[in-house]
Scaffold this active site. Sequence first.
Site, PDB file in Angstrom:
ATOM      1  N   GLU A   1      32.828  21.413 -52.014  1.00  0.00           N
ATOM      2  CA  GLU A   1      31.756  20.419 -52.006  1.00  0.00           C
ATOM      3  C   GLU A   1      32.068  19.338 -50.978  1.00  0.00           C
ATOM      4  O   GLU A   1      32.803  18.389 -51.284  1.00  0.00           O
ATOM      5  CB  GLU A   1      31.642  19.767 -53.385  1.00  0.00           C
TER       6      GLU A   1
ATOM      7  N   GLY B   1      24.651  14.686 -53.290  1.00  0.00           N
ATOM      8  CA  GLY B   1      23.660  13.685 -53.674  1.00  0.00           C
ATOM      9  C   GLY B   1      23.024  12.973 -52.496  1.00  0.00           C
ATOM     10  O   GLY B   1      22.344  11.967 -52.648  1.00  0.00           O
TER      11      GLY B   1
ATOM     12  N   LYS C   1      26.121  15.742 -64.698  1.00  0.00           N
ATOM     13  CA  LYS C   1      26.731  14.405 -64.545  1.00  0.00           C
ATOM     14  C   LYS C   1      26.386  13.542 -65.761  1.00  0.00           C
ATOM     15  O   LYS C   1      26.230  14.069 -66.860  1.00  0.00           O
ATOM     16  CB  LYS C   1      26.302  13.753 -63.232  1.00  0.00           C
TER      17      LYS C   1
ATOM     18  N   GLU D   1      33.362  12.740 -57.492  1.00  0.00           N
ATOM     19  CA  GLU D   1      33.086  11.466 -58.180  1.00  0.00           C
ATOM     20  C   GLU D   1      34.267  11.064 -59.056  1.00  0.00           C
ATOM     21  O   GLU D   1      34.547   9.878 -59.226  1.00  0.00           O
ATOM     22  CB  GLU D   1      31.781  11.589 -58.983  1.00  0.00           C
TER      23      GLU D   1
ATOM     24  N   ASN E   1      25.701  20.823 -62.706  1.00  0.00           N
ATOM     25  CA  ASN E   1      26.506  19.676 -63.107  1.00  0.00           C
ATOM     26  C   ASN E   1      25.526  18.543 -63.432  1.00  0.00           C
ATOM     27  O   ASN E   1      24.966  17.934 -62.528  1.00  0.00           O
ATOM     28  CB  ASN E   1      27.434  19.278 -61.957  1.00  0.00           C
TER      29      ASN E   1
ATOM     30  N   SER F   1      23.835  19.113 -52.366  1.00  0.00           N
ATOM     31  CA  SER F   1      22.393  19.125 -52.127  1.00  0.00           C
ATOM     32  C   SER F   1      21.794  20.533 -52.046  1.00  0.00           C
ATOM     33  O   SER F   1      20.921  20.808 -51.221  1.00  0.00           O
ATOM     34  CB  SER F   1      22.046  18.314 -50.871  1.00  0.00           C
TER      35      SER F   1
ATOM     36  N   HIS G   1      36.074  16.891 -59.442  1.00  0.00           N
ATOM     37  CA  HIS G   1      34.821  16.553 -58.751  1.00  0.00           C
ATOM     38  C   HIS G   1      35.030  15.295 -57.902  1.00  0.00           C
ATOM     39  O   HIS G   1      35.785  14.397 -58.288  1.00  0.00           O
ATOM     40  CB  HIS G   1      33.710  16.332 -59.788  1.00  0.00           C
TER      41      HIS G   1
HETATM   42  C1  PEP Z   1      27.542  17.938 -57.520  1.00  0.00           C
HETATM   43  O1  PEP Z   1      27.427  17.006 -58.276  1.00  0.00           O
HETATM   44  O2  PEP Z   1      28.503  18.691 -57.659  1.00  0.00           O
HETATM   45  C2  PEP Z   1      26.530  18.105 -56.468  1.00  0.00           C
HETATM   46  C3  PEP Z   1      26.723  19.036 -55.575  1.00  0.00           C
HETATM   47  O3  PEP Z   1      25.445  17.268 -56.496  1.00  0.00           O
HETATM   48  P1  PEP Z   1      24.059  17.446 -55.650  1.00  0.00           P
HETATM   49  O4  PEP Z   1      23.619  18.866 -55.830  1.00  0.00           O
HETATM   50  O5  PEP Z   1      23.116  16.457 -56.269  1.00  0.00           O
HETATM   51  O6  PEP Z   1      24.397  17.136 -54.230  1.00  0.00           O
END
Ligand code: PEP
Length: 251
Positions: free
Chosen positions: A168, A174, A12, A98, A10, A214, A96
């Site tokens: 998630e 993040g 973003k 976000e 992803n 992460s 997601h």
């Molecule tokens: C994501 O954006 O779905 C995500 C898991 O980000 P990160 O791997 O940076 O934690």
Amino acid sequence: MERKLIAAGNWKMNTDYNEGRELAKAVVSGLQSSDALVVLGTPYTHLKNISVIIKDISTIKLAAQNCHQEESGAYTGEISAAMLQSCGVDFVILGHSERREYFGEADELIAKKIDIVLKYGMQPIYCCGEKLEVREAGKHEELVGEQVKTALFHLTKEQMGQVVIAYEPVWAIGTGKTASPAQAQDMHHYIRSLIQEKFGSEVADATSILYGGSVKPDNAKEIFAQPDVDGGLVGGAALKAKDFLAIAGSF
Ligand code: PEP
């Protein structure tokens, strides 16, 4: 129906057009014959170009990061499922955290987005997960269960067979904090049990449930080794071809 192992990136709101192009090319040229299906979740502006870059490689697919729930019309600035499909998009990331946090998206709306993405022959990657305070209160299964039911339980078995789920935990996105392999496995097992109760074992066994939060080259192997973890949705580490390729090779 067959469960797939998937490494989905992803990106973003990162990379300009040329940077995106270079990143996609670097993933293409570094890919090994691995079991994992690789998915590149790029910004809208890059989709058509990257669909051409990956077109001859059956193990790399293209994802958008969102989609509007209506077919077409007066929704200035929005992108429809038909537009995505016509650019060669295979998957659409929906719900997601976000989008939930900054754009107020809730599961009733996400359910409609899932419907239109399926209608246009693409596969939703449905994201769910709890915030830290919910986990600390011990209510994470309850919350994720509600998310999954509201977003997915109206689907037919055939439709559910097209959905990829990404668990998630918001506190791990993040932040550099990862759920432990056991925490991921417990939740993935719970989600699969919900799918099994509603849609039956065949659908549940074939549903890919990805972990996101992460994921890095140094923790991917341990997380992906869990029996109900079928890969990852990767944010930060998907922006470096070397790291993303190492994750895609961690199955
Ligand atoms: C994501 O954006 O779905 C995500 C898991 O980000 P990160 O791997 O940076 O934690």
